[in-house]
Design a protein around this motif. Structure first.
Motif, PDB file in Angstrom:
ATOM      1  N   UNK A  85      44.314  45.861  23.224  1.00 50.58           N
ATOM      2  CA  UNK A  85      42.952  45.959  24.553  1.00 50.58           C
ATOM      3  C   UNK A  85      43.936  45.158  26.587  1.00 50.58           C
ATOM      4  N   UNK A  86      43.298  46.303  27.166  1.00 54.01           N
ATOM      5  CA  UNK A  86      44.121  46.160  28.809  1.00 54.01           C
ATOM      6  C   UNK A  86      42.927  45.789  29.231  1.00 54.01           C
ATOM      7  N   UNK A  87      43.511  45.063  29.849  1.00 57.39           N
ATOM      8  CA  UNK A  87      42.533  43.362  31.529  1.00 57.39           C
ATOM      9  C   UNK A  87      42.565  44.555  32.478  1.00 57.39           C
TER      10      UNK A  87
ATOM     11  N   UNK B 178      37.995  36.160  36.335  1.00 55.11           N
ATOM     12  CA  UNK B 178      38.734  36.561  35.503  1.00 55.11           C
ATOM     13  C   UNK B 178      38.890  34.803  34.183  1.00 55.11           C
ATOM     14  N   UNK B 179      39.134  35.679  33.242  1.00 55.36           N
ATOM     15  CA  UNK B 179      39.023  34.649  32.053  1.00 55.36           C
ATOM     16  C   UNK B 179      39.513  34.234  30.798  1.00 55.36           C
ATOM     17  N   UNK B 180      39.978  35.930  30.266  1.00 53.58           N
ATOM     18  CA  UNK B 180      40.893  36.715  29.157  1.00 53.58           C
ATOM     19  C   UNK B 180      42.348  35.800  30.163  1.00 53.58           C
ATOM     20  N   UNK B 181      42.533  36.575  31.382  1.00 54.15           N
ATOM     21  CA  UNK B 181      44.005  37.156  31.743  1.00 54.15           C
ATOM     22  C   UNK B 181      43.798  35.328  33.085  1.00 54.15           C
ATOM     23  N   UNK B 182      45.602  35.724  33.497  1.00 50.59           N
ATOM     24  CA  UNK B 182      46.074  35.120  34.593  1.00 50.59           C
ATOM     25  C   UNK B 182      46.934  35.615  34.637  1.00 50.59           C
TER      26      UNK B 182
ATOM     27  N   UNK C 192      43.780  40.178  42.888  1.00 48.67           N
ATOM     28  CA  UNK C 192      42.492  40.536  42.192  1.00 48.67           C
ATOM     29  C   UNK C 192      41.992  39.908  41.725  1.00 48.67           C
ATOM     30  N   UNK C 193      41.111  39.577  40.859  1.00 50.88           N
ATOM     31  CA  UNK C 193      40.289  38.369  40.392  1.00 50.88           C
ATOM     32  C   UNK C 193      39.456  39.369  39.329  1.00 50.88           C
ATOM     33  N   UNK C 194      38.593  40.001  39.465  1.00 52.48           N
ATOM     34  CA  UNK C 194      37.441  40.590  39.178  1.00 52.48           C
ATOM     35  C   UNK C 194      37.978  41.543  37.503  1.00 52.48           C
ATOM     36  N   UNK C 195      37.665  40.585  36.495  1.00 51.95           N
ATOM     37  CA  UNK C 195      38.471  41.056  35.288  1.00 51.95           C
ATOM     38  C   UNK C 195      37.445  41.730  34.393  1.00 51.95           C
ATOM     39  N   UNK C 196      38.076  43.486  34.143  1.00 49.22           N
ATOM     40  CA  UNK C 196      37.252  44.159  32.620  1.00 49.22           C
ATOM     41  C   UNK C 196      38.176  44.235  31.793  1.00 49.22           C
ATOM     42  N   UNK C 197      37.875  43.999  30.596  1.00 45.62           N
ATOM     43  CA  UNK C 197      38.829  44.361  29.600  1.00 45.62           C
ATOM     44  C   UNK C 197      38.105  45.008  28.735  1.00 45.62           C
TER      45      UNK C 197
ATOM     46  N   UNK D 143      47.173  44.028  32.480  1.00 47.03           N
ATOM     47  CA  UNK D 143      47.910  43.100  32.196  1.00 47.03           C
ATOM     48  C   UNK D 143      47.451  43.307  30.481  1.00 47.03           C
ATOM     49  N   UNK D 144      48.827  43.675  29.393  1.00 43.85           N
ATOM     50  CA  UNK D 144      47.964  43.792  28.088  1.00 43.85           C
ATOM     51  C   UNK D 144      47.539  42.100  27.879  1.00 43.85           C
TER      52      UNK D 144
END
Ligand code: ZN
Length: 180
Positions: free
Chosen positions: A96-98, A107-111, A122-127, A145-146
């Motif tokens: 999965x590529x965030x 942002x929920x999955x990464x940090x 940038x904090x708008x997360x798309x996985x 992020x991986x």
């Protein structure tokens, strides 16, 4: 700076990820996998492994391998002359590529890497899961992020001039220095 041993280990691990993703690669290509620490010397947290498949005057196709939790630092592709800057499509092949963009904080999955919150804005997360893709407009700020199993992703783009990429973190150097 990374050591020769770190470079070789990261290259081998990236080759394993690519192989597990089912993407055929020749040994000579494996040997050419670029290991980038962005001059930060903490490859596990910030870095990327990149295999260039096509690089012409007009287009670039690369595989980007990120290990679990490894971040490719925030950057954008600036205009060059009459060219508005590199347009890039990323497509997840395995893991999965965030992808982080500017916009509402989802942002929920990464940090961001620890201590680097200020230069990962940038904090708008798309996985992106395998088979999913996203096109980044020229000049659009982004970082990757991986996921928990890492990520292998395609990057399809107009001509890549990596040396001109602009990074939010002023301590980033595009060249990786290897210590023997
Ligand atoms: Zn980019």
């Amino acid at each position: 700076m990374i050591t020769r041993r770190e470079l070789e280990a990261a290259r081998q691990r990236a080759a394993d990820h690519i192989q597990k993703a089912g993407f055929p690669v020749r040994p000579a290509e494996e040997a050419g996998i670029e290991v980038a620490d962005f001059g930060l010397g903490r490859l596990a947290e910030e870095g990327a492994q990149i295999l260039t498949l096509v690089q012409t005057e007009r287009i670039g196709v690369k595989l980007i391998v990120l290990f679990p939790g490894q971040s490719l630092p925030e950057h954008w592709h600036p205009p060059v002359g009459s060219d508005p800057g590199k347009e890039e499509t990323v497509r997840a092949l395995s893991g999965a590529l965030s992808v982080y963009l500017s916009g509402a904080d989802t942002m929920r999955e990464g940090a961001p890497p620890s201590g680097k919150e200020g230069v990962y804005t940038c904090r708008h997360e798309l996985r992106l899961r395998p088979g999913e893709q996203l096109t980044l407009r020229p000049g659009e700020k982004h970082w990757f992020q991986g996921g928990p199993e890492g990520a292998v992703a395609f990057s399809f783009s107009t001509v890549a001039r990596d040396i001109l990429d602009r990074f939010t973190d002023p301590s980033v150097l595009r060249a990786t220095i290897v210590k023997d």
